[in-house]
Design a protein around this motif. Structure first.
Motif, PDB file in Angstrom:
ATOM      1  N   ASP B  33       8.619  10.218  20.948  1.00 16.93           N
ATOM      2  CA  ASP B  33       9.059   8.990  20.300  1.00 16.93           C
ATOM      3  C   ASP B  33       8.589   9.023  18.845  1.00 16.93           C
ATOM      4  O   ASP B  33       7.432   8.754  18.551  1.00 16.93           O
ATOM      5  CB  ASP B  33       8.462   7.794  21.063  1.00 16.93           C
ATOM      6  CG  ASP B  33       8.976   6.477  20.530  1.00 16.93           C
ATOM      7  OD1 ASP B  33       9.800   6.501  19.598  1.00 16.93           O
ATOM      8  OD2 ASP B  33       8.555   5.434  21.056  1.00 16.93           O
ATOM      9  N   ALA B  34       9.488   9.418  17.943  1.00 17.59           N
ATOM     10  CA  ALA B  34       9.197   9.450  16.513  1.00 17.59           C
ATOM     11  C   ALA B  34       7.865  10.146  16.209  1.00 17.59           C
ATOM     12  O   ALA B  34       6.949   9.576  15.639  1.00 17.59           O
ATOM     13  CB  ALA B  34       9.195   8.030  15.932  1.00 17.59           C
ATOM     14  N   VAL B  35       7.787  11.414  16.611  1.00 19.18           N
ATOM     15  CA  VAL B  35       6.537  12.151  16.464  1.00 19.18           C
ATOM     16  C   VAL B  35       6.460  12.802  15.072  1.00 19.18           C
ATOM     17  O   VAL B  35       7.420  13.421  14.624  1.00 19.18           O
ATOM     18  CB  VAL B  35       6.434  13.232  17.549  1.00 19.18           C
ATOM     19  CG1 VAL B  35       5.250  14.150  17.301  1.00 19.18           C
ATOM     20  CG2 VAL B  35       6.329  12.592  18.927  1.00 19.18           C
ATOM     21  N   ASP B  36       5.341  12.620  14.411  1.00 15.38           N
ATOM     22  CA  ASP B  36       5.064  13.310  13.136  1.00 15.38           C
ATOM     23  C   ASP B  36       3.949  14.327  13.370  1.00 15.38           C
ATOM     24  O   ASP B  36       3.008  14.054  14.106  1.00 15.38           O
ATOM     25  CB  ASP B  36       4.573  12.315  12.067  1.00 15.38           C
ATOM     26  CG  ASP B  36       5.630  11.280  11.745  1.00 15.38           C
ATOM     27  OD1 ASP B  36       6.809  11.549  12.024  1.00 15.38           O
ATOM     28  OD2 ASP B  36       5.258  10.207  11.246  1.00 15.38           O
ATOM     29  N   VAL B 226       2.529   9.790  18.943  1.00 10.09           N
ATOM     30  CA  VAL B 226       1.293  10.239  18.310  1.00 10.09           C
ATOM     31  C   VAL B 226       0.373   9.032  18.208  1.00 10.09           C
ATOM     32  O   VAL B 226       0.766   7.989  17.669  1.00 10.09           O
ATOM     33  CB  VAL B 226       1.579  10.815  16.919  1.00 10.09           C
ATOM     34  CG1 VAL B 226       0.271  11.075  16.187  1.00 10.09           C
ATOM     35  CG2 VAL B 226       2.383  12.097  17.039  1.00 10.09           C
ATOM     36  N   VAL B 227      -0.845   9.144  18.743  1.00 14.00           N
ATOM     37  CA  VAL B 227      -1.764   8.017  18.637  1.00 14.00           C
ATOM     38  C   VAL B 227      -2.785   8.221  17.530  1.00 14.00           C
ATOM     39  O   VAL B 227      -3.390   7.260  17.067  1.00 14.00           O
ATOM     40  CB  VAL B 227      -2.499   7.723  19.965  1.00 14.00           C
ATOM     41  CG1 VAL B 227      -1.544   7.163  20.984  1.00 14.00           C
ATOM     42  CG2 VAL B 227      -3.165   8.969  20.501  1.00 14.00           C
ATOM     43  N   ALA B 228      -3.012   9.489  17.113  1.00 12.27           N
ATOM     44  CA  ALA B 228      -3.989   9.698  16.037  1.00 12.27           C
ATOM     45  C   ALA B 228      -3.844  11.089  15.449  1.00 12.27           C
ATOM     46  O   ALA B 228      -3.462  12.033  16.137  1.00 12.27           O
ATOM     47  CB  ALA B 228      -5.404   9.517  16.573  1.00 12.27           C
ATOM     48  N   HIS B 229      -4.106  11.186  14.135  1.00 12.85           N
ATOM     49  CA  HIS B 229      -4.368  12.475  13.498  1.00 12.85           C
ATOM     50  C   HIS B 229      -5.838  12.422  13.124  1.00 12.85           C
ATOM     51  O   HIS B 229      -6.297  11.435  12.552  1.00 12.85           O
ATOM     52  CB  HIS B 229      -3.537  12.643  12.215  1.00 12.85           C
ATOM     53  CG  HIS B 229      -2.050  12.629  12.470  1.00 12.85           C
ATOM     54  ND1 HIS B 229      -1.385  13.701  12.985  1.00 12.85           N
ATOM     55  CD2 HIS B 229      -1.122  11.670  12.263  1.00 12.85           C
ATOM     56  CE1 HIS B 229      -0.091  13.408  13.090  1.00 12.85           C
ATOM     57  NE2 HIS B 229       0.079  12.172  12.657  1.00 12.85           N
ATOM     58  N   MET B 244      -7.062   9.938  23.931  1.00 11.56           N
ATOM     59  CA  MET B 244      -6.066  10.646  24.729  1.00 11.56           C
ATOM     60  C   MET B 244      -5.593   9.817  25.914  1.00 11.56           C
ATOM     61  O   MET B 244      -4.429   9.841  26.284  1.00 11.56           O
ATOM     62  CB  MET B 244      -6.696  11.950  25.211  1.00 11.56           C
ATOM     63  CG  MET B 244      -5.760  12.940  25.816  1.00 11.56           C
ATOM     64  SD  MET B 244      -6.574  14.541  25.955  1.00 11.56           S
ATOM     65  CE  MET B 244      -7.414  14.391  27.498  1.00 11.56           C
ATOM     66  N   ILE B 245      -6.511   9.102  26.544  1.00  6.76           N
ATOM     67  CA  ILE B 245      -6.147   8.264  27.675  1.00  6.76           C
ATOM     68  C   ILE B 245      -6.289   6.820  27.243  1.00  6.76           C
ATOM     69  O   ILE B 245      -7.116   6.507  26.393  1.00  6.76           O
ATOM     70  CB  ILE B 245      -7.027   8.549  28.908  1.00  6.76           C
ATOM     71  CG1 ILE B 245      -8.483   8.386  28.562  1.00  6.76           C
ATOM     72  CG2 ILE B 245      -6.772   9.930  29.423  1.00  6.76           C
ATOM     73  CD1 ILE B 245      -9.408   8.745  29.653  1.00  6.76           C
ATOM     74  N   SER B 246      -5.511   5.953  27.821  1.00  7.50           N
ATOM     75  CA  SER B 246      -5.441   4.604  27.286  1.00  7.50           C
ATOM     76  C   SER B 246      -6.702   3.793  27.579  1.00  7.50           C
ATOM     77  O   SER B 246      -7.243   3.138  26.698  1.00  7.50           O
ATOM     78  CB  SER B 246      -4.218   3.907  27.854  1.00  7.50           C
ATOM     79  OG  SER B 246      -4.118   4.165  29.235  1.00  7.50           O
ATOM     80  N   ALA B 247      -7.225   3.886  28.788  1.00  7.49           N
ATOM     81  CA  ALA B 247      -8.339   3.007  29.147  1.00  7.49           C
ATOM     82  C   ALA B 247      -9.654   3.549  28.611  1.00  7.49           C
ATOM     83  O   ALA B 247      -9.803   4.731  28.363  1.00  7.49           O
ATOM     84  CB  ALA B 247      -8.423   2.880  30.659  1.00  7.49           C
ATOM     85  N   LYS B 248     -10.614   2.682  28.419  1.00 14.02           N
ATOM     86  CA  LYS B 248     -11.972   3.116  28.076  1.00 14.02           C
ATOM     87  C   LYS B 248     -12.601   3.780  29.290  1.00 14.02           C
ATOM     88  O   LYS B 248     -12.447   3.308  30.412  1.00 14.02           O
ATOM     89  CB  LYS B 248     -12.818   1.894  27.696  1.00 14.02           C
ATOM     90  CG  LYS B 248     -12.504   1.357  26.315  1.00 14.02           C
ATOM     91  CD  LYS B 248     -13.605   1.755  25.349  1.00 14.02           C
ATOM     92  CE  LYS B 248     -13.216   1.343  23.933  1.00 14.02           C
ATOM     93  NZ  LYS B 248     -14.011   2.018  22.916  1.00 14.02           N
ATOM     94  N   LEU B 249     -13.308   4.860  29.067  1.00 21.34           N
ATOM     95  CA  LEU B 249     -13.946   5.538  30.183  1.00 21.34           C
ATOM     96  C   LEU B 249     -15.134   4.741  30.676  1.00 21.34           C
ATOM     97  O   LEU B 249     -15.924   4.246  29.892  1.00 21.34           O
ATOM     98  CB  LEU B 249     -14.429   6.920  29.750  1.00 21.34           C
ATOM     99  CG  LEU B 249     -13.371   7.988  29.603  1.00 21.34           C
ATOM    100  CD1 LEU B 249     -14.014   9.243  29.051  1.00 21.34           C
ATOM    101  CD2 LEU B 249     -12.721   8.273  30.932  1.00 21.34           C
TER     102      LEU B 249
END
Lengths: 363, 521
Positions: B33-36, B226-229, B244-249
């Motif tokens: 989805d609109a990956v940079d 992309v969630v972060a560079h 990388m995973i949505s929830a807090k570990l």
């Protein structure tokens, strides 16, 4: 064409039912075109082929008589195919059932109906089971492909029958025709009143309903479905592949044998060289058209039975060749296999490819 | 894009590869989805994400295997269209796939020659292979047949094959999942040298420590976006994991480290089995025992006999003699899976689809698949639908499986949810022995934690658990003892506290003797 087939990613419930309907419609249209090419007005021909046989009581009775063996064999085949065992030798098992039960009937011409007829039926079932059992044995012992072995056994069965009715079992009073004596009253399938409807026409739907329940509710049916859909999962669950292969083939062979013995002790009344117009092969189409579901098989069996009646009617009234029946069945299977693509795929309109990259470069 | 590149274009070298707004739609799933993504020259760039985050789709687009629905690709500052892998290679993009495409019966040189587009390149190929493999520390003998080589050596063939084309960008898809720790170390040296000599590397992985050790830049993906560079060295592994995973570990401590002295529940005595697969691994002379309440971990690299081992324990492949496998002292080596279940065993193989579960069947039916024996879900050959439905509903409730109910088809569930259901299916039967393979493969962190908790609770209630896993962290977290499977042999189990990564690594590589030398003094 700006259309493209693409996978749906899942089975379409709608199309698994709509596909047979579409196939039937396309088949009728194609047959119309074919009739027109043969110089017969298409609407008249289709009316003769598909509708006129249904307009009389005797026509409907004939339909039931033709459908009975198709349904019995096809229900058994569906049972097999659900378990991924591809028995296409229904015709051979049908023939062996007729030989086993018919032979018994010839040897005891004076036996009383009430105890002898059930034994004749059981002999027919065992004959069909024996023939299918050979297929199971070869598959499990030598890993022989059951499609080939079951098909080849059809021809062996046919030759055994021909040898019997031209040799040891030929009717001495039959003016040398290749046929046995007529069966006695003690070995004749009962029919109902003035119509040609016989016991088999009642048994066929009953068997279909019983096997439907076995498939849906029993542990055995569950095991067969798991083996068919995921053989490794069946092993994981501890289901024996060998046992299930035996059961699937014996059930379908037994039902084909039952259809065979009822056919020769009923409508035919004796053993001849031609006891089946390819019922065992037509039943393959019936099984797939009926979605391998016993209730679907009942309807599909009626439709394919109509193709036999329609072929006769077209031959008598329109002087068209009897091969029309085979063409109808072949075209139907062709369209069914084609339409089944839509269960897992769909047509998608392809837009003109948008320019993905512009000619300029970034600064 | 970095703020420095806004200045005059002639001053800064353009990035090697720059993707902008790449979008790819599959039926029912937006894979990208609109990956940079920007890979600089001489850079080792990590592409990080869980299974199913869209990493593979993105690299397939870069390598020309798939076409994006939208977006632009620039190579050295110029817009390009990559229509096929051959075009990608001619630009200077090489790719080492996770699964190798090598002919077992041919030699190294023959395999490499087959991959060349131009027959003229075959002249002097042997010398060039030797030249490149020595220059980059990838020792290879061009005359050896592939079937004699280890997985690490096979990977080197693929790398050398790429390097022969003088690539400017090398894409590596999960390269270390098949390597021992020692081999990983060597590979990293090679990759660093390559980067220094001008070949950028796009490194795909979900292993956080590796990425922190190796990569200069990272792009993190989740669910196709992309969630972060970021610069991985500046983050902790924990921070990367949370991106990388949505929830807090959750802080996890599975304090299950008891040594048991009870009589063994399961004993394997010289178990030797020929594989029933054409290229399978035979099991050789496996002996160990597992006590009630103990979790024994079987570590090892994929393809070293794990699936045969699983099948042997579940009874799908019978043992040579009944006495090869003893359950509470009773020989069960010839019993099939159903009979072993009746004696209170539970099993869950690695593959969910088509082995542990039947995709097109409902959860009810999938529950019946393994629980029909001990759950009394049938009577006189007829399925008890009520009880079967209730059994599945119970598993769904207890293990918080996200689904519409027991009538939902197994394949409609996400991987993690289906795995929770399948683990739950075995756990609620309270087996006295549970053999489970790769329980958290392709499963998100939340589901993995639930599965870990269930396994530990089961062991505390007295079940003997055999956990087969390629995930060393998982084994070290859960297990009391650990053994390593390599080439169909299982090493002597050792207590987890005595196990060092180095020793496990040597055992994974199949060198038992060296591993003994590496024992802590």
């Amino acid at each position: 064409m700006p259309y493209r087939l693409e996978p749906r990613g899942e089975r379409s419930q709608l199309w698994s039912y709509a596909s047979p309907v579409l196939a039937v419609v396309l088949t009728i249209v194609t047959m119309g075109v074919l009739f027109a090419i043969l110089g017969t007005p298409p609407l008249t021909a289709i009316e003769t082929f598909l509708i006129s046989p249904l307009l009389t009581v005797s026509g409907l009775a004939s339909l039931a008589v033709r459908a009975a063996p198709l349904i019995m064999i096809a229900v058994g085949l569906s049972f097999c195919y659900r378990a991924n065992v591809w028995n296409i030798g229904g015709d051979g098992q049908f023939t062996l059932g007729a030989i086993a039960g018919g032979g018994l009937a010839l040897f005891f011409p004076n036996a009383a109906f009430w105890w002898f007829y059930p034994i004749v039926l059981v002999a027919g079932v065992l004959g069909g089971m024996f023939w299918a059992g050979i297929v199971a044995f070869l598959k499990l012992k030598f890993n022989a492909n059951e499609i080939l072995t079951s098909l080849m056994l059809v021809y062996i069965a046919q030759l055994v029958l021909t040898w019997l009715v031209t040799g040891p079992w030929r009717d001495p009073m039959g003016y040398g025709f290749p046929q046995s004596a007529m069966f006695s009253a003690g070995a004749t399938t009962p029919d109902f009143g003035t119509t040609s409807i016989h016991l088999g026409c009642v048994l066929a739907p009953v068997i279909a309903i019983i096997l439907w329940q076995v498939m849906e509710r029993s542990v055995l049916g569950f095991q067969l479905r798991v083996v068919g859909q995921a053989p490794r999962a069946a092993r994981f669950a501890g289901f024996s592949n060998a046992k299930l292969t035996w059961i699937a083939l014996l059930v379908s062979g037994g039902l084909s044998g039952l259809a065979g013995i009822i056919e020769v002790t009923g409508p035919i009344g004796q053993l001849t060289t031609e006891i089946t117009p390819g019922y065992g092969f037509t039943a393959v189409i019936v099984a797939f058209l009926g979605r391998l579901h016993p209730i679907g098989v009942i309807f599909a069996g009626l439709l394919l039975a109509l193709s036999y009646l329609g072929g006769d009617a077209a031959q008598i009234n329109l002087h068209l060749p009897n091969a029309i029946t085979g063409i109808f069945q072949g075209v139907l299977l062709f369209y069914l296999l084609g339409a089944d693509v839509l269960i897992l795929h769909r047509f998608k309109r392809v837009r003109a490819p948008a320019p993905m990259v512009l000619a300029e470069s970034v600064k | 894009m970095d703020s420095e590149t806004i200045g005059p274009a002639t001053q800064m070298p353009p990035p090697l590869l720059s993707l902008c707004g790449i979008t790819k739609q599959f039926p029912g799933c937006l894979a990208n989805d609109a990956v940079d993504l920007t890979v600089g020259q001489n850079e080792i760039h990590a592409l990080l994400g869980e299974n199913g985050a869209g990493k593979s789709t993105l690299v397939k687009i870069i390598y020309g295997v798939m076409k994006p629905d939208a977006g632009r690709i620039e190579w050295l500052g110029k817009a390009v269209r990559i229509g096929s892998p051959a075009q990608a290679r001619s630009l200077g993009i090489g790719m080492v796939f996770q699964h190798f495409s090598l002919f077992e019966a041919l030699t190294v040189a023959e395999n490499i020659a087959l991959g060349l587009n131009n027959p003229a390149d075959r002249v002097g190929l042997q010398d060039r292979i030797v030249d490149i493999s020595t220059r980059y520390g990838l020792p290879l003998d061009p005359a050896r047949a592939v079937h004699d080589l280890s997985v690490g050596e096979r990977q080197r063939i693929e790398i050398v094959r790429c390097l022969l084309q003088n690539p400017k960008l090398l894409i590596m898809d999960e390269p270390t999942s098949v390597l021992t720790p020692q081999e990983v170390f060597k590979l990293f040296e090679t990759l660093r040298r390559l980067a220094a000599e001008g070949c950028s590397i796009l490194y795909i992985s979900h292993k956080l420590e590796e990425i922190r050790a190796l990569c200069e830049q990272a792009t993190i993906m989740r669910l196709g976006k992309v969630v972060a560079h970021c610069v991985p060295k500046e983050k902790t592994a924990r921070e990367l994991a949370e991106l990388m995973i949505s929830a807090k570990l959750k802080e996890q401590d599975f304090g299950h480290k008891i040594a048991s002295t009870a009589a063994p529940r399961l004993v394997l005595d010289r178990l030797t089995i020929r594989s029933n697969q054409p290229f399978g691994t035979d099991l050789k002379d496996i002996s160990f025992s597992v006590a009630p309440g103990e979790i024994l971990g079987i570590a090892g690299i994929a393809g070293n006999g794990q699936s045969e081992f699983m099948d042997a324990l579940s009874g799908e492949i019978p043992a040579g003699s009944p006495k090869n496998i003893l359950l509470d002292g009773k020989p069960i080596g010839h019993d099939g899976p159903a009979k072993r279940r009746r004696q209170s065993c539970g099993f869950l193989p690695e593959e969910r689809n088509g082995h542990g579960a039947v995709g097109p069947m409902s959860l009810s039916e999938n529950g019946f698949l393994s629980a029909y024996v001990r759950g009394a879900l049938h009577r006189l050959g007829v399925i008890n639908r009520r009880r079967t439905f209730d059994f599945a509903a119970g598993v769904i409730k207890r293990f918080d499986v996200r689904t519409t109910g027991p009538q939902a088809e197994a394949r409609s569930l996400s991987g993690g949810n289906l795995q929770k259901f399948l683990v739950g299916r075995e756990v609620v039967q309270q087996p006295s022995l549970l053999v489970i393979s790769q329980p958290t493969w392709g499963v998100d962190a939340g589901a993995a934690a639930a599965i870990y908790e269930a396994l530990v609770a089961l062991a505390q209630a007295g079940t003997a658990v055999v956990l087969i896993s390629q995930d060393l962290d998982e084994i070290l977290l859960l297990c009391d003892r650990i053994a390593v499977i390599a080439a169909g042999r299982v090493s002597e189990p050792m207590a987890v506290k005595e196990a060092t990564i180095e020793r496990i690594g040597l055992l994974m590589g199949g060198s038992e003797a060296e591993a003994v030398d590496a024992l802590p003094a």
